[in-house]
Design an enzyme around this catalytic site. Structure first.
Site, PDB file in Angstrom:
ATOM      1  N   PRO A   1      -0.830  -3.899  -4.645  1.00 30.81           N
ATOM      2  CA  PRO A   1       0.138  -3.689  -4.105  1.00 30.81           C
ATOM      3  C   PRO A   1       0.729  -4.937  -3.372  1.00 30.81           C
ATOM      4  CG  PRO A   1      -1.056  -1.878  -3.447  1.00 30.81           C
ATOM      5  CD  PRO A   1      -1.995  -2.863  -4.127  1.00 30.81           C
ATOM      6  N   GLU A   2       2.197  -5.108  -3.736  1.00 32.02           N
ATOM      7  CA  GLU A   2       2.883  -6.278  -2.785  1.00 32.02           C
ATOM      8  C   GLU A   2       3.668  -5.974  -1.754  1.00 32.02           C
ATOM      9  OE1 GLU A   2       4.697  -8.839  -6.077  1.00 32.02           O
ATOM     10  OE2 GLU A   2       3.065  -8.460  -7.431  1.00 32.02           O
TER      11      GLU A   2
END
Length: 283
Positions: free
Chosen positions: A2-3
């Site tokens: 996840p960014e």
């Protein structure tokens, strides 16, 4: 992994159920995830009020009334899920316990926060709130891309004389925190800059133009609830949908969406990661 938009989406989803509430009981069901949990984590969490939830790069930080801060990193498959929220913002009843529910926070308002991580690449830690910025995972981070410290002058200076590809430079968390492969690809497409171009060889006006473009891409992704490619879920269990707006990421061989272009999107591997771009539009 996840960014920033995915982590910010989770933080926003957790906040209504956690901020101001007390952790009535913390269940820690294993000794570690990616790294060992801090000593007596369950005891140190239980009975503490959550004063607020923050995000730093790809980490969620929960400030507690004890003067400590809980650091949460989702890793590649970690999920934070809310159930039983009495505020009516979540409709999920408490689900049956699952094998990979490694940490469960029972809030005094009736909500339950479950950290589920099948691959155990996530992490949790506790640290003194007043020294949180010096934690080993946070001390090395550059400015937040949505914050005031990320500006044209900073990026121009960071790129000056740098012989690495611009894609690699933007992924360097010391230059800017929270950017990952997906959103760098999308930002470079909008900026019409090839991911292969050396960072130090890009004209200053083009570097400066990257700053608002990066902000724009991240803001749009946050509003869309992030991108769900494999394991990511929002805190209410729903999928994000920014992936439906990708211009280049994952679109190898598809025609470029720039009007009157149509060049097939190319994919190259840089430092073990796929870069997607248009050979005609991005130079």
């Amino acid at each position: 992994m996840p960014e920033l938009p995915e982590v910010e989406t989770v933080r926003r989803g957790l906040s209504p159920a956690m901020t101001g509430a007390v952790i009535a009981r913390a269940d820690v069901n294993r000794p570690d995830l990616r790294w060992p949990f801090p000593p007596q984590m369950a005891e140190r969490l239980s009975g503490q009020q959550v004063l607020g939830l923050r995000r730093r790069s790809k980490y969620i930080l929960a400030d507690l009334s004890s003067g400590e801060t809980l650091l949460i990193h989702l890793g590649m498959s970690g999920r934070m899920l809310v159930s039983g929220d009495p505020l009516g913002q979540f409709v999920r009843d408490h689900p049956a316990a699952e094998k990979h529910d490694h940490v469960v926070l029972h809030m005094d308002n009736g909500a339950r926060i479950t950290f589920n991580d099948p691959r155990r690449f996530g992490a949790m830690d506790l640290m003194a709130t007043d020294g949180a910025d010096q934690h080993k995972l946070l001390a090395v981070l550059g400015p937040e891309p949505l914050g005031n410290d990320f500006h044209e002058g900073h990026l121009i200076q960071a790129f000056a004389g740098r012989n690495t590809p611009v894609k690699s430079a933007l992924l360097d968390q010391r230059i800017v925190a929270g950017l990952g492969n997906i959103y760098v690809c999308e930002a470079l497409y909008r900026a019409r800059i090839s991911p292969l171009r050396k960072a130090g060889r890009i004209a200053k006006p083009r570097v400066a133009a990257l700053v608002p473009i990066i902000r724009e891409v991240l803001s749009e992704a946050i509003e869309a609830g992030g991108s769900s490619l494999r394991d990511f879920r929002q805190a209410d269990g729903e999928l994000g949908y920014f992936q439906h707006s990708f211009d280049v990421y994952g679109r190898e061989g598809d025609p470029c969406r720039t009007p009157d272009c149509g060049t097939p999107i190319a994919r190259v591997v840089q430092s073990g990661r796929s870069s997607f771009y248009c050979r005609s539009c991005q130079t």
